[in-house]
Design a protein around this motif. Structure first.
Motif, PDB file in Angstrom:
ATOM      1  N   LEU A   1       0.833  -1.203   0.000  1.00 33.13           N
ATOM      2  CA  LEU A   1       0.000   0.000   0.000  1.00 33.13           C
ATOM      3  C   LEU A   1       0.869   1.256   0.000  1.00 33.13           C
ATOM      4  O   LEU A   1       0.578   2.217  -0.719  1.00 33.13           O
ATOM      5  CB  LEU A   1      -0.952  -0.010   1.189  1.00 33.13           C
ATOM      6  N   LEU A   2       1.950   1.252   0.758  1.00 26.19           N
ATOM      7  CA  LEU A   2       2.885   2.392   0.745  1.00 26.19           C
ATOM      8  C   LEU A   2       3.518   2.569  -0.633  1.00 26.19           C
ATOM      9  O   LEU A   2       3.658   3.692  -1.120  1.00 26.19           O
ATOM     10  CB  LEU A   2       3.974   2.209   1.803  1.00 26.19           C
ATOM     11  N   ALA A   3       3.897   1.462  -1.259  1.00 21.64           N
ATOM     12  CA  ALA A   3       4.502   1.526  -2.598  1.00 21.64           C
ATOM     13  C   ALA A   3       3.502   2.078  -3.612  1.00 21.64           C
ATOM     14  O   ALA A   3       3.865   2.881  -4.485  1.00 21.64           O
ATOM     15  CB  ALA A   3       5.001   0.146  -3.021  1.00 21.64           C
ATOM     16  N   ALA A   4       2.236   1.674  -3.508  1.00 12.50           N
ATOM     17  CA  ALA A   4       1.201   2.204  -4.406  1.00 12.50           C
ATOM     18  C   ALA A   4       1.017   3.699  -4.176  1.00 12.50           C
ATOM     19  O   ALA A   4       0.897   4.476  -5.135  1.00 12.50           O
ATOM     20  CB  ALA A   4      -0.114   1.453  -4.201  1.00 12.50           C
ATOM     21  N   ASN A   5       1.029   4.120  -2.921  1.00 15.96           N
ATOM     22  CA  ASN A   5       0.928   5.547  -2.617  1.00 15.96           C
ATOM     23  C   ASN A   5       2.132   6.314  -3.154  1.00 15.96           C
ATOM     24  O   ASN A   5       1.992   7.452  -3.628  1.00 15.96           O
ATOM     25  CB  ASN A   5       0.776   5.772  -1.110  1.00 15.96           C
ATOM     26  N   ASP A   6       3.319   5.715  -3.099  1.00 10.34           N
ATOM     27  CA  ASP A   6       4.513   6.361  -3.657  1.00 10.34           C
ATOM     28  C   ASP A   6       4.364   6.559  -5.161  1.00 10.34           C
ATOM     29  O   ASP A   6       4.750   7.606  -5.698  1.00 10.34           O
ATOM     30  CB  ASP A   6       5.773   5.542  -3.365  1.00 10.34           C
ATOM     31  N   LEU A   7       3.807   5.563  -5.854  1.00 12.61           N
ATOM     32  CA  LEU A   7       3.555   5.711  -7.292  1.00 12.61           C
ATOM     33  C   LEU A   7       2.634   6.892  -7.547  1.00 12.61           C
ATOM     34  O   LEU A   7       2.875   7.712  -8.446  1.00 12.61           O
ATOM     35  CB  LEU A   7       2.939   4.434  -7.870  1.00 12.61           C
ATOM     36  N   ASP A   8       1.580   6.971  -6.748  1.00 16.17           N
ATOM     37  CA  ASP A   8       0.618   8.071  -6.855  1.00 16.17           C
ATOM     38  C   ASP A   8       1.330   9.407  -6.620  1.00 16.17           C
ATOM     39  O   ASP A   8       1.181  10.357  -7.395  1.00 16.17           O
ATOM     40  CB  ASP A   8      -0.509   7.852  -5.845  1.00 16.17           C
ATOM     41  N   ASP A   9       2.141   9.481  -5.553  1.00 21.51           N
ATOM     42  CA  ASP A   9       2.870  10.710  -5.231  1.00 21.51           C
ATOM     43  C   ASP A   9       3.832  11.110  -6.348  1.00 21.51           C
ATOM     44  O   ASP A   9       4.095  12.298  -6.552  1.00 21.51           O
ATOM     45  CB  ASP A   9       3.646  10.557  -3.924  1.00 21.51           C
ATOM     46  N   ASP A  10       4.360  10.114  -7.075  1.00 24.73           N
ATOM     47  CA  ASP A  10       5.291  10.380  -8.177  1.00 24.73           C
ATOM     48  C   ASP A  10       4.578  10.719  -9.488  1.00 24.73           C
ATOM     49  O   ASP A  10       5.228  10.875 -10.522  1.00 24.73           O
ATOM     50  CB  ASP A  10       6.221   9.181  -8.392  1.00 24.73           C
ATOM     51  N   GLY A  11       3.244  10.796  -9.454  1.00 24.77           N
ATOM     52  CA  GLY A  11       2.488  11.214 -10.627  1.00 24.77           C
ATOM     53  C   GLY A  11       1.985  10.101 -11.522  1.00 24.77           C
ATOM     54  O   GLY A  11       1.438  10.371 -12.587  1.00 24.77           O
ATOM     55  N   HIS A  12       2.158   8.865 -11.100  1.00 23.11           N
ATOM     56  CA  HIS A  12       1.656   7.738 -11.888  1.00 23.11           C
ATOM     57  C   HIS A  12       0.209   7.450 -11.505  1.00 23.11           C
ATOM     58  O   HIS A  12      -0.220   7.741 -10.392  1.00 23.11           O
ATOM     59  CB  HIS A  12       2.493   6.476 -11.632  1.00 23.11           C
ATOM     60  N   GLY A  13      -0.507   6.834 -12.409  1.00 19.22           N
ATOM     61  CA  GLY A  13      -1.810   6.296 -12.068  1.00 19.22           C
ATOM     62  C   GLY A  13      -1.615   5.002 -11.295  1.00 19.22           C
ATOM     63  O   GLY A  13      -0.576   4.343 -11.395  1.00 19.22           O
ATOM     64  N   VAL A  14      -2.622   4.629 -10.513  1.00 20.76           N
ATOM     65  CA  VAL A  14      -2.541   3.416  -9.702  1.00 20.76           C
ATOM     66  C   VAL A  14      -3.813   2.601  -9.906  1.00 20.76           C
ATOM     67  O   VAL A  14      -4.910   3.155  -9.953  1.00 20.76           O
ATOM     68  CB  VAL A  14      -2.376   3.752  -8.201  1.00 20.76           C
ATOM     69  N   ALA A  15      -3.623   1.306 -10.034  1.00 22.31           N
ATOM     70  CA  ALA A  15      -4.749   0.374 -10.025  1.00 22.31           C
ATOM     71  C   ALA A  15      -4.488  -0.641  -8.924  1.00 22.31           C
ATOM     72  O   ALA A  15      -3.370  -1.135  -8.778  1.00 22.31           O
ATOM     73  CB  ALA A  15      -4.888  -0.334 -11.368  1.00 22.31           C
ATOM     74  N   ILE A  16      -5.509  -0.911  -8.143  1.00 22.05           N
ATOM     75  CA  ILE A  16      -5.463  -1.977  -7.143  1.00 22.05           C
ATOM     76  C   ILE A  16      -6.238  -3.144  -7.743  1.00 22.05           C
ATOM     77  O   ILE A  16      -7.333  -2.956  -8.277  1.00 22.05           O
ATOM     78  CB  ILE A  16      -6.133  -1.536  -5.827  1.00 22.05           C
ATOM     79  N   TYR A  17      -5.665  -4.341  -7.681  1.00 24.36           N
ATOM     80  CA  TYR A  17      -6.419  -5.486  -8.190  1.00 24.36           C
ATOM     81  C   TYR A  17      -6.619  -6.524  -7.098  1.00 24.36           C
ATOM     82  O   TYR A  17      -5.851  -6.620  -6.154  1.00 24.36           O
ATOM     83  CB  TYR A  17      -5.756  -6.093  -9.425  1.00 24.36           C
ATOM     84  N   HIS A  18      -7.711  -7.263  -7.241  1.00 21.52           N
ATOM     85  CA  HIS A  18      -7.935  -8.441  -6.403  1.00 21.52           C
ATOM     86  C   HIS A  18      -8.803  -9.414  -7.187  1.00 21.52           C
ATOM     87  O   HIS A  18      -9.351  -9.077  -8.233  1.00 21.52           O
ATOM     88  CB  HIS A  18      -8.546  -8.073  -5.044  1.00 21.52           C
TER      89      HIS A  18
END
Length: 127
Positions: free
Chosen positions: A57-74
């Motif tokens: 979750l922290l890594a996904a937030n870092d991607l977001d902070d760096d300007g990337h889009g994020v997708a969570i999958y399950h």
């Protein structure tokens, strides 16, 4: 959202590997395209729900902070690729995309935007 056949297969393979439990992970999006897929650990280890591990979750937030889009999958091992009420309640990032992979029948991945209880499907184009 666009996804390569290789990344689509990577998400489906993760769902199969973790079945009968739900799998979970996240993806980096660049201009609406899934650029990279990351497996996460489902802390619930359950066929009925998922909880992304804190490091992921922290890594996904870092991607977001760096300007990337994020997708969570399950995954939904035995049900359609549609958000459950639990999925809707746990969708705390309205600008992220939520991917659900179903293993009920032929594998299927569908994408959703979830904000304030509203659910809208996004098209998924496999390239």
């Amino acid at each position: 959202m666009r996804i390569s056949a290789a990344n689509w297969e990577a998400i489906v393979a993760h769902a199969r590997d973790d079945a009968p439990n739900e799998c979970c992970g996240y993806a980096r999006l660049d201009d609406g395209h899934v650029a990279q897929v990351f497996r996460a650990r489902n802390l619930r280890e359950s066929p009925y729900g998922y909880e992304l591990d804190p490091k992921s979750l922290l890594a996904a937030n870092d991607l977001d902070d760096d300007g990337h889009g994020v997708a969570i999958y399950h995954s939904h091992p035995r049900s359609p690729a549609e958000p459950s009420q639990t999925d809707i309640n746990l969708a705390h990032y309205p600008h992220w995309i939520y991917l659900i992979v179903s293993l009920a029948g032929e594998p299927q991945i569908r994408a959703w935007r979830i904000s304030d209880g509203r659910v809208e499907e996004e098209p998924v184009d496999v390239e």
